[in-house]
Structure formats: structure tokens, C-alpha cells
Design a protein around this motif. Structure first.
Motif, PDB file in Angstrom:
ATOM      1  N   PRO A 212     -54.327 -29.897  13.077  1.00 36.02           N
ATOM      2  CA  PRO A 212     -53.604 -29.012  12.277  1.00 36.02           C
ATOM      3  C   PRO A 212     -53.301 -29.355  10.960  1.00 36.02           C
ATOM      4  O   PRO A 212     -53.558 -30.606  10.281  1.00 36.02           O
ATOM      5  CB  PRO A 212     -51.993 -29.050  13.080  1.00 36.02           C
ATOM      6  N   LEU A 213     -52.941 -28.376   9.686  1.00 35.51           N
ATOM      7  CA  LEU A 213     -52.262 -28.830   8.833  1.00 35.51           C
ATOM      8  C   LEU A 213     -51.124 -29.561   8.908  1.00 35.51           C
ATOM      9  O   LEU A 213     -50.316 -29.535   9.812  1.00 35.51           O
ATOM     10  CB  LEU A 213     -52.301 -27.494   7.677  1.00 35.51           C
ATOM     11  N   SER A 214     -50.572 -30.139   7.686  1.00 29.71           N
ATOM     12  CA  SER A 214     -49.254 -30.946   7.817  1.00 29.71           C
ATOM     13  C   SER A 214     -48.815 -31.271   6.276  1.00 29.71           C
ATOM     14  O   SER A 214     -49.588 -30.926   5.594  1.00 29.71           O
ATOM     15  CB  SER A 214     -49.559 -32.401   8.524  1.00 29.71           C
ATOM     16  N   ASN A 215     -47.557 -31.837   6.520  1.00 25.38           N
ATOM     17  CA  ASN A 215     -47.329 -32.345   5.129  1.00 25.38           C
ATOM     18  C   ASN A 215     -47.745 -33.783   4.876  1.00 25.38           C
ATOM     19  O   ASN A 215     -47.787 -33.982   3.633  1.00 25.38           O
ATOM     20  CB  ASN A 215     -45.827 -32.415   5.125  1.00 25.38           C
ATOM     21  N   ALA A 216     -48.036 -34.232   5.786  1.00 25.15           N
ATOM     22  CA  ALA A 216     -48.918 -35.701   5.374  1.00 25.15           C
ATOM     23  C   ALA A 216     -49.665 -36.214   6.441  1.00 25.15           C
ATOM     24  O   ALA A 216     -49.556 -36.820   7.517  1.00 25.15           O
ATOM     25  CB  ALA A 216     -47.561 -36.663   5.618  1.00 25.15           C
ATOM     26  N   ALA A 217     -51.112 -35.672   6.026  1.00 25.63           N
ATOM     27  CA  ALA A 217     -52.151 -35.856   7.144  1.00 25.63           C
ATOM     28  C   ALA A 217     -53.484 -36.125   6.237  1.00 25.63           C
ATOM     29  O   ALA A 217     -54.606 -35.392   6.522  1.00 25.63           O
ATOM     30  CB  ALA A 217     -52.182 -34.969   7.975  1.00 25.63           C
ATOM     31  N   SER A 218     -53.639 -36.746   5.230  1.00 22.60           N
ATOM     32  CA  SER A 218     -54.667 -36.823   4.182  1.00 22.60           C
ATOM     33  C   SER A 218     -55.373 -35.713   3.661  1.00 22.60           C
ATOM     34  O   SER A 218     -54.478 -34.886   3.341  1.00 22.60           O
ATOM     35  CB  SER A 218     -55.687 -37.885   4.815  1.00 22.60           C
ATOM     36  N   TRP A 219     -56.499 -35.293   4.067  1.00 25.56           N
ATOM     37  CA  TRP A 219     -57.257 -34.292   3.561  1.00 25.56           C
ATOM     38  C   TRP A 219     -56.480 -32.774   4.381  1.00 25.56           C
ATOM     39  O   TRP A 219     -56.679 -31.701   3.843  1.00 25.56           O
ATOM     40  CB  TRP A 219     -58.672 -34.191   4.041  1.00 25.56           C
ATOM     41  N   GLN A 220     -55.678 -32.881   5.258  1.00 27.35           N
ATOM     42  CA  GLN A 220     -54.986 -31.687   5.930  1.00 27.35           C
ATOM     43  C   GLN A 220     -53.789 -31.390   5.326  1.00 27.35           C
ATOM     44  O   GLN A 220     -53.066 -30.527   5.735  1.00 27.35           O
ATOM     45  CB  GLN A 220     -54.892 -32.118   7.684  1.00 27.35           C
ATOM     46  N   ASN A 221     -53.488 -32.153   4.362  1.00 27.26           N
ATOM     47  CA  ASN A 221     -52.161 -32.069   3.464  1.00 27.26           C
ATOM     48  C   ASN A 221     -52.067 -30.539   2.937  1.00 27.26           C
ATOM     49  O   ASN A 221     -52.859 -29.950   2.500  1.00 27.26           O
ATOM     50  CB  ASN A 221     -52.142 -32.938   2.234  1.00 27.26           C
ATOM     51  N   VAL A 222     -50.615 -30.015   2.864  1.00 26.80           N
ATOM     52  CA  VAL A 222     -50.392 -28.808   2.359  1.00 26.80           C
ATOM     53  C   VAL A 222     -48.771 -29.114   1.983  1.00 26.80           C
ATOM     54  O   VAL A 222     -48.044 -29.849   2.796  1.00 26.80           O
ATOM     55  CB  VAL A 222     -50.395 -27.395   3.211  1.00 26.80           C
ATOM     56  N   PRO A 223     -48.314 -28.825   0.689  1.00 29.47           N
ATOM     57  CA  PRO A 223     -49.013 -27.767  -0.437  1.00 29.47           C
ATOM     58  C   PRO A 223     -50.084 -28.705  -1.115  1.00 29.47           C
ATOM     59  O   PRO A 223     -51.151 -28.257  -1.617  1.00 29.47           O
ATOM     60  CB  PRO A 223     -48.128 -27.116  -0.986  1.00 29.47           C
ATOM     61  N   GLU A 307     -68.434 -30.824  17.516  1.00 23.19           N
ATOM     62  CA  GLU A 307     -68.082 -30.478  16.385  1.00 23.19           C
ATOM     63  C   GLU A 307     -66.595 -30.600  16.189  1.00 23.19           C
ATOM     64  O   GLU A 307     -65.771 -30.814  17.135  1.00 23.19           O
ATOM     65  CB  GLU A 307     -68.305 -28.811  15.884  1.00 23.19           C
ATOM     66  N   LEU A 308     -65.939 -30.827  14.918  1.00 21.80           N
ATOM     67  CA  LEU A 308     -64.506 -30.988  14.548  1.00 21.80           C
ATOM     68  C   LEU A 308     -64.149 -30.066  13.566  1.00 21.80           C
ATOM     69  O   LEU A 308     -64.852 -29.510  12.873  1.00 21.80           O
ATOM     70  CB  LEU A 308     -64.247 -32.457  14.231  1.00 21.80           C
ATOM     71  N   ALA A 309     -62.862 -29.423  13.831  1.00 21.26           N
ATOM     72  CA  ALA A 309     -62.384 -28.595  12.958  1.00 21.26           C
ATOM     73  C   ALA A 309     -60.735 -28.974  12.464  1.00 21.26           C
ATOM     74  O   ALA A 309     -59.965 -29.486  13.412  1.00 21.26           O
ATOM     75  CB  ALA A 309     -62.620 -27.142  13.676  1.00 21.26           C
ATOM     76  N   ILE A 310     -60.240 -28.098  11.758  1.00 24.97           N
ATOM     77  CA  ILE A 310     -58.914 -28.101  11.216  1.00 24.97           C
ATOM     78  C   ILE A 310     -58.386 -26.575  11.587  1.00 24.97           C
ATOM     79  O   ILE A 310     -58.948 -25.552  11.082  1.00 24.97           O
ATOM     80  CB  ILE A 310     -58.830 -28.352   9.587  1.00 24.97           C
ATOM     81  N   ALA A 311     -57.434 -26.457  12.287  1.00 26.47           N
ATOM     82  CA  ALA A 311     -56.706 -25.154  12.558  1.00 26.47           C
ATOM     83  C   ALA A 311     -55.953 -24.985  11.413  1.00 26.47           C
ATOM     84  O   ALA A 311     -54.693 -25.342  11.388  1.00 26.47           O
ATOM     85  CB  ALA A 311     -55.985 -25.240  13.959  1.00 26.47           C
ATOM     86  N   ASP A 312     -56.454 -24.338  10.384  1.00 26.12           N
ATOM     87  CA  ASP A 312     -55.576 -23.956   9.136  1.00 26.12           C
ATOM     88  C   ASP A 312     -54.665 -22.951   9.218  1.00 26.12           C
ATOM     89  O   ASP A 312     -54.191 -22.264   8.119  1.00 26.12           O
ATOM     90  CB  ASP A 312     -56.700 -23.560   7.975  1.00 26.12           C
ATOM     91  N   ASP A 313     -54.345 -22.344  10.580  1.00 25.79           N
ATOM     92  CA  ASP A 313     -53.243 -21.427  10.582  1.00 25.79           C
ATOM     93  C   ASP A 313     -51.992 -22.261  11.473  1.00 25.79           C
ATOM     94  O   ASP A 313     -51.210 -21.467  11.903  1.00 25.79           O
ATOM     95  CB  ASP A 313     -53.814 -20.366  11.381  1.00 25.79           C
ATOM     96  N   THR A 314     -52.091 -23.685  11.499  1.00 29.78           N
ATOM     97  CA  THR A 314     -51.245 -24.305  12.454  1.00 29.78           C
ATOM     98  C   THR A 314     -50.715 -25.412  11.465  1.00 29.78           C
ATOM     99  O   THR A 314     -51.364 -26.075  11.041  1.00 29.78           O
ATOM    100  CB  THR A 314     -51.838 -24.699  13.609  1.00 29.78           C
ATOM    101  N   TYR A 315     -49.374 -25.844  11.824  1.00 23.87           N
ATOM    102  CA  TYR A 315     -48.921 -26.798  11.003  1.00 23.87           C
ATOM    103  C   TYR A 315     -47.830 -27.641  12.081  1.00 23.87           C
ATOM    104  O   TYR A 315     -47.022 -27.049  12.759  1.00 23.87           O
ATOM    105  CB  TYR A 315     -47.980 -25.925  10.071  1.00 23.87           C
ATOM    106  N   VAL A 316     -47.822 -28.727  11.747  1.00 22.87           N
ATOM    107  CA  VAL A 316     -47.322 -29.956  12.468  1.00 22.87           C
ATOM    108  C   VAL A 316     -46.712 -30.844  11.340  1.00 22.87           C
ATOM    109  O   VAL A 316     -47.379 -31.274  10.628  1.00 22.87           O
ATOM    110  CB  VAL A 316     -47.982 -30.720  13.451  1.00 22.87           C
ATOM    111  N   PHE A 317     -45.330 -30.948  11.390  1.00 25.49           N
ATOM    112  CA  PHE A 317     -44.540 -31.859  10.566  1.00 25.49           C
ATOM    113  C   PHE A 317     -44.965 -33.384  10.841  1.00 25.49           C
ATOM    114  O   PHE A 317     -44.877 -33.656  12.237  1.00 25.49           O
ATOM    115  CB  PHE A 317     -43.354 -31.741  10.394  1.00 25.49           C
ATOM    116  N   HIS A 318     -45.070 -34.088   9.885  1.00 20.56           N
ATOM    117  CA  HIS A 318     -45.476 -35.500   9.997  1.00 20.56           C
ATOM    118  C   HIS A 318     -44.388 -36.262   9.266  1.00 20.56           C
ATOM    119  O   HIS A 318     -44.431 -36.335   7.937  1.00 20.56           O
ATOM    120  CB  HIS A 318     -46.643 -35.948   9.759  1.00 20.56           C
TER     121      HIS A 318
END
Length: 733
Positions: A212-223, A307-318
Motif C-alpha cells: 500500500p501507500l503509507s506515511n513511512a514506506a520509502s518510495w510508497q510515501n505520501v504526501p 509482477e509486483l505492484a503498489i495499491a495506490d488507492d490503499t493506505y496503511v499507517f507506519h
């Protein structure tokens, strides 16, 4: 009293085991009643099984026709992923998920993590394996107590500290599910997280790992990707937002791109069973403390063809764990990076790291989240729904249940003063005028259009509503020219089911839900809303269905006027041109019923002409009356004199004719799959049938009782054209 009647009495009193014994005796005593008793035996046994069902922690594969179990709290039935009804079911009904949480101290983080997992199962069947890597006594004691108190949680304990990677592997080795998530104990999962991860995973046959996207997950960081020191950021949540709030915002702004990547951050890492079966477990010899083990696993999975993918509609807090201090983490990270490069080569690791670094899609994702945060508190001007000028776009040649809905609700809007019209192809307008000749202002309602003048016609409206997937490209074209017009989509069914997967029509239907990101999508059943969210991650507003009670209502004299007072009248809609409507199984059922009852039953069908070659191929060796393709009034006249109406479709997105039959006072047998539960309540106002089971056509007159008919009429009375029209206007406002 006969054994059959005694069995029925026991069944009504919930004495189910006694009922089974009595039905078996009834069949032995009189083979003629086995037609009824066999079905009742299976029903009683199913009820016995459902009342003794407990939430499973282990799952085994079952035959494709078997229901796995039922969540009695949420009334969810679970099935094998190979069940014939799988296309009509939701991911959580089909797929199992295990979660592996490695724990080493940091008790407060662990508590928050486990609390979030308990709250957010997304209705999946889950077993959570907590692997305690020789934590301190207070953490271990808490975990033991927690697992005793919560079903579906299993504790694996290490007597001595083994390190992160072996700890995770012990959980992975215990897993038996379709998917397994490795979840850091400092993560806080959110509403919809599993639904989002599985949704992403189901978008590609070769997908094996998703994060998922997250607040603290390297390249998966948002915002933000980096902090002020140019290190990967640990984004703090805004003071007035919770992890669930951020997850909702991420979903809202997402374009559901699911970008393919070379690496997925291991803090929250969903893996398919196939990946584990092919490449095994994490490399605990090379990466005993973690830090690099997930990148190694990603590389090995990719080498194996996944294949590997990022669920860019999903967020988990780290939260970034307190298990190790900052300096210790830096040390482990440096060692892990060196080990990864030593195993796979500097050039390959650096090249793939550069590849993910340069992916512009992630900056676009971060920009969307940043903009969403900036504008989330802006106030929208109130919009009066009664002032909306509404144009339904209906580029089809004729009728059907969905078309009836649109016409009824357009009329309902006009009755309360809203300007509402339906645009139909000019060449087909005469057909609509003929079908709806009972509608007084039909000449004003139906606007004929050519492709060249549709944009001009739409200029007089505030909202244009697509009503079938092929209409959404027209809506897109109009909204590009008429910038002020609000695009919308009234979804009548899950239309990708109508075409061969991968075909052009399938792709157009599949893409229609996301073609206009700012369009208002709405539908009349929870099943449609949930199916589209489950597959596409797009939220669909729920509006009320409608039936026209001026046409569909009881008529106690209908049977007498038709000269059928001494007959049991059975009706069905037969549409062989649409395979999912179950014409073959319905005609076979009617044939079997006629053979049982002969002159005591009168069978009426409608929906296709007798001369239709597809109908000619069906079972017809019994007495029936075919009324062909009917107007609404014609259908209503049959339903009013029917004692029973059957619909053995594979599924129904709504099942309008079933509800219309209930409104006319008929007892209804209808498929259980799809959206019929919008109004259908098994054993209360209808009989729901598993059309893929051998017993689907066992007719039970005792279940389809006069009480059921009464309940059916009461249920149908709740669905009015006025209510549907108002809920649509509210959705558009």
C-alpha cells in the motif's frame, strides 16, 4: 398426521434434526412425496450446519458447489474460489487471507496494531499469526491473553530471540490461505486495506506481491517522499486526521493506477500462495535481522516470473517501530543493503533502485494526495436538487428492466417539477413511444438525437446521465465541450460480465467506471455498489430502486377472471438470448413440475417468441402458454394471476421482475446471487435458491406460503417511484 406434515411442523419449530428424521420416514412410506422431502432434508441439514458454524482458523478446499460457511453476524456466505457463482461474488467471499505479525517488544505499538487488525478485517476470512520473538515478559503475557480472547489469532512463541526474518518465516510456514500479509507490529491498518490490496492483486494474473501507500514506506510515501535532510520522510498525520481519514482521502483522489514496481516495502507486504510455493520463504541466512530481506524476496519473485505492484488507492499507517533505536536501524539497514548487493550484484540492485526512483507516476500520486489535503476542508456551495435539469442518455433500441427504471424515475422527477428527459437515438424513438404509449407526456419525455446534435441538446441541462457502458464515451464527449455540465452514470448492472474477458466490449465496460473521474456514479443495489468498489476501487452512491405500483399491484379476482381458480398458476420469464438468465434450467424445472402435477398446474411464460430458434432448443415437452415479448401491462396481468413466479438466473443485479411479482401477490423463487437481497429475504418474503446446486429446483409449497405472499406485498410496497426519484436527485446534488 402424515410424516411429511409432522416434518413440516418440526421444521417450523426449529426442531431440525427431528424434521430430517420425519422427512426420511415420509419418503420411505410414500415415494411420491420424495420430490418435496428430499429438498426439505437438504435445507434442514444446511440450517443445522449454519447454526453450528464457528469462525474457522484453518481452511480446506471444498467442491465447487459447496458453501464454505456463514458469518452469522454480518450474514455473509463464503464459497470456494472455484465456485460457479464466483463471477457474481465479492473477493472477501472467495479468497482467504492470513496475516503474519512478528513481535519483539514495543508493546504500545503492538497494541495499536492488533486493535486495528481486529477492527478492519473487511469481512475476509482471516487467521492472524502473531510470532513472538522472545519479547519481554509484559509483551509476552499480553499476547497470550489477547490470543485467548480473540478468535482467529494464533500465537507462535520463540524461546530465544531468532531475529526478524526467521520470525516472519515461521508465520509464513503456518499460513495456508490464498494470500498472506506480512505486517510490521508498528503498523496501523485502515478500513478497506485488505479489500484494496486484494483488489490490486486481482488486476493481473502474474501479480505476486503488492503493497500500500503509507506515511513511512520509502518510495510508497505520501504526501512527502523526503524530509528536510533528504532522507525518506516519516510523514506525520495532520492534527485533525486519523489513519482512517487519510486512507479515505487516498482512495478518493486515486486514479487506481496500480503501478508495477521492482521493489515493495516490507512493512506491509501481501504475497500470493503461488509465490511462496514457487520461491519459498525469506532468506533468513543472508538477512537474519531483516533490512534487505523484502528486496531480495521481490527480486526472487520477479526472476520467477511474478509482477509486483503498489495499491495506490490503499493506505496503511507506519509508526516506525521502537523495537530498535534509530542508530541500530541505520546499522542494520547498511548491512542489509551490502548483503543484497553481494547476493544480486551492485549493478542490478542500483539499476532497479534507479528505476523506481525515476518513476514519475509516484510523484503524480503524491501530488494528488497533497492537493487532496489542501482542499479537503473547502466548503462546497449548496446545490438545490430540485433545480437540477436532468438528461438521461439511453443509446439503445428498446426496453428491459433497466430502461423501465429510467422511464419511471424520469416521470417521478417530472411530477415534482424537475425538468427531466431521456435522449434516445432518433431512429429508435418510435419504439419507445410505442412501448410507453400509456405515458401521457411521452412525446415530451423522449428526445430523439443524432450523433451530430447531442452536444447541442445537452446544453439545456445541468446533469447528463449515462445509463449503459456504451453511453459513457458520449457523456465524456459532451462534458469536454459543455464544461459546466455534471457527468453521471446510472449503473444498472456490472456490465463486464456481459462480454468475454479481454474483448473490446469487455474492456469498454470495464473502463467505463473510471472513464470520468469526477462523474457521479450511482446504482440501485448494494451488490452493484460493492462489486464495482471491490473490483475497481470506485465508490458508487446507493439510490432506491422503484416499481410502478400503478401497474404492479395485487388483483384478487385475476385468477377467476382468467378461469384458473382451480389451478396452481406458475409463471417465469424466459430469455434464451441471455445465457445468464438461466432459460435452460428454468424450462427443465417447469417440465419436472408439470410431470409431477399434470392437470393441477397451469404454466405461463413470457420474454421470448415461440419461434425463437434458441427457445426451440430448450425443454418444451410439456404444456405451457407462451405470451412472447410483452409490455409492462402484459407482464403485470400474468403476475397478478400467478401463485408463484420463478427466476433461476445465474444472478440478478436487482431482479426487477421478482419484485414486481411480489407486488402482484405472487410467491417468488429467485436466485440468491447478486443484488436480489435488496428486497429478498429467504423464508420470509421469498425463497432464495442456489441455482448452481443440484437441489435448486426442488419446489417447496410449504415454504412458499400465504404468509410469505403477505410479506412479499408489504416489502414491495416500500419501493416507490417517488422515493427513487428523490434519492437520485439527492445523489446528484
Amino acid at each position: 398426521m402424515s410424516y411429511l406434515k409432522k416434518g413440516n411442523s418440526a421444521f417450523r419449530n426449529q426442531q431440525l434434526k427431528e424434521a430430517v428424521n420425519l422427512y426420511e420416514k415420509a419418503a420411505e412410506e410414500n415415494p411420491a412425496v420424495s420430490f418435496f422431502s428430499d429438498f426439505n432434508i437438504k435445507l434442514a441439514r444446511r440450517k443445522i450446519a449454519s447454526t453450528s458454524f464457528s469462525f474457522p482458523s484453518k481452511r480446506e478446499l471444498v467442491s465447487t458447489n459447496e458453501v464454505l460457511g456463514q458469518n452469522l453476524v454480518n450474514n455473509i456466505e463464503y464459497y470456494s474460489k472455484n465456485h460457479p457463482a464466483a463471477p457474481y461474488l465479492l473477493n472477501h467471499q472467495l479468497y482467504t487471507v492470513d496475516i503474519v505479525i512478528p513481535v519483539y517488544n514495543a508493546l504500545e505499538d503492538v497494541k495499536r496494531c492488533l486493535e486495528s487488525v481486529v477492527k478492519h478485517t473487511d469481512n475476509f476470512r482471516i487467521t492472524t499469526y502473531i510470532v513472538d520473538d522472545a519479547s519481554e515478559e509484559n509483551t509476552t503475557a499480553f499476547l497470550r491473553s489477547f490470543c485467548k480472547q480473540h478468535k482467529g489469532f494464533e500465537l507462535i512463541e520463540h524461546k530465544k530471540n531468532c531475529g526478524y526474518t526467521k520470525t516472519v518465516n515461521d508465520g509464513l510456514k503456518a499460513s495456508k490461505s490464498d494470500y498472506v500479509v506480512t505486517l510490521n507490529s508498528d503498523a496501523i491498518v485502515t478500513k478497506g486495506w485488505l479489500q484494496g490490496l486484494v483488489r490490486c492483486m486481482r488486476t493481473g494474473d502474474r501479480l505476486g506481491i503488492v503493497g500500500p501507500l503509507s506515511n513511512a514506506a520509502s518510495w510508497q510515501n505520501v504526501p512527502a517522499l523526503y524530509d528536510k535532510n533528504n532522507q525518506f520522510a516519516v510523514n506525520e498525520l495532520p492534527h485533525d486526521m486519523t489513519p482512517n481519514d487519510m486512507a479515505e482521502l487516498v482512495l478518493k483522489v486515486s486514479n487506481h493506477l496500480y503501478p508495477r514496481v521492482p521493489f515493495v516495502n516490507g512493512f506491509c507486504f501481501i504475497i500470493t500462495k503461488e509465490v511462496i510455493e514457487k520461491i519459498g520463504y525469506l532468506d533468513e541466512a543472508t538477512f537474519p535481522t531483516g533490512y534487505g530481506e523484502e528486496n531480495d524476496y521481490c527480486l526472487r519473485a520477479a526472476q520467477a516470473g511474478f509482477e509486483l505492484a503498489i495499491a495506490d488507492d490503499t493506505y496503511v499507517f507506519h509508526a516506525k517501530s521502537k523495537s530498535f533505536g534509530h542508530e541500530k536501524r541505520k546499522e542494520y539497514s547498511k548491512k542489509g543493503s551490502a548483503s543484497l548487493k553481494a547476493k544480486h550484484g551492485d549493478e542490478k540492485v542500483n539499476s532497479l533502485a534507479g528505476q523506481i526512483r525515476d518513476m514519475k507516476v509516484f510523484q503524480n500520486i503524491r501530488d494528488k494526495v497533497e492537493n487532496g489535503l489542501a482542499f479537503r476542508n473547502t466548503c462546497k456551495e449548496y446545490s438545490d436538487p430540485l433545480q437540477k435539469r436532468v438528461l438521461f442518455l439511453l443509446p439503445v433500441s428498446g426496453g428491459g428492466g433497466g430502461v423501465h427504471s429510467i422511464v419511471q424515475e424520469t416521470i417521478g422527477m417530472r411530477r415534482i417539477g424537475v425538468k427531466a428527459n431521456i435522449a434516445v437515438p432518433q431512429k429508435h424513438r418510435h419504439k419507445f413511444l410505442k412501448v410507453y404509449e400509456d405515458v401521457e407526456d411521452r412525446e415530451d419525455i423522449f428526445l430523439g438525437f443524432e450523433d451530430t446534435d447531442l452536444i447541442d441538446i445537452s446544453g439545456g441541462y445541468d446533469v447528463i446521465i449515462g445509463t449503459i457502458y456504451t453511453s459513457m464515451k458520449l457523456v465524456e464527449k459532451i462534458s469536454q465541450v459543455n464544461k459546466e455540465i455534471i457527468p453521471a452514470y446510472y449503473i444498472q448492472d456490472y456490465e463486464p460480465l456481459f462480454s468475454e474477458p479481454g474483448s473490446n466490449s469487455w474492456k469498454e465496460a470495464y473502463d467505463s467506471y473510471k472513464l470520468l473521474p469526477h462523474a457521479i456514479l450511482f446504482a440501485k443495489t448494494d451488490w452493484i455498489c460493492e462489486k464495482i468498489f471491490d473490483v475497481h476501487g470506485v465508490k458508487v452512491k446507493k439510490v432506491s430502486p422503484s416499481i410502478d405500483h400503478d401497474i404492479y399491484h395485487p388483483d384478487v379476482s385475476a385468477k377467476a377472471k382468467a378461469g384458473l381458480s382451480d389451478k396452481l398458476v406458475m409463471s417465469a420469464m424466459i430469455r434464451p438470448k441471455t445465457p445468464r438468465r438461466g432459460a435452460e434450467r428454468t424450462m427443465q424445472f417447469l417440465k419436472n413440475l408439470f410431470d409431477e402435477m399434470n392437470e393441477n398446474i397451469h404454466i405461463e411464460i413470457f420474454g421470448c417468441e415461440e419461434s425463437d430458434p434458441r427457445f426451440q432448443k430448450l425443454e418444451r415437452d410439456f404444456t405451457y402458454h407462451n405470451y412472447g415479448v410483452l409490455t409492462r401491462e402484459g407482464v403485470a396481468s400474468i403476475l397478478k394471476r400467478s401463485d408463484y413466479f420463478v427466476d433461476f438466473s445465474d444472478y440478478q443485479a436487482f431482479g426487477r421482475t421478482g419484485l414486481e411479482a411480489m407486488a402482484c401477490g405472487a410467491a417468488v423463487m429467485i436466485t440468491k446471487f447478486g443484488g436480489v437481497e435488496e428486497y429478498a429475504q429467504d423464508n420470509s418474503n421469498c425463497m432464495l435458491c442456489d441455482v448452481f446446486s443440484e437441489a435448486y429446483g426442488r419446489f417447496d409449497f410449504n415454504r412458499l406460503s400465504s404468509v410469505m405472499k403477505k410479506n412479499a406485498i408489504l416489502t414491495a410496497s416500500e419501493y416507490s417511484v417517488h422515493k427513487a426519484s428523490v434519492t437520485i436527485l439527492n445523489a446528484l446534488a
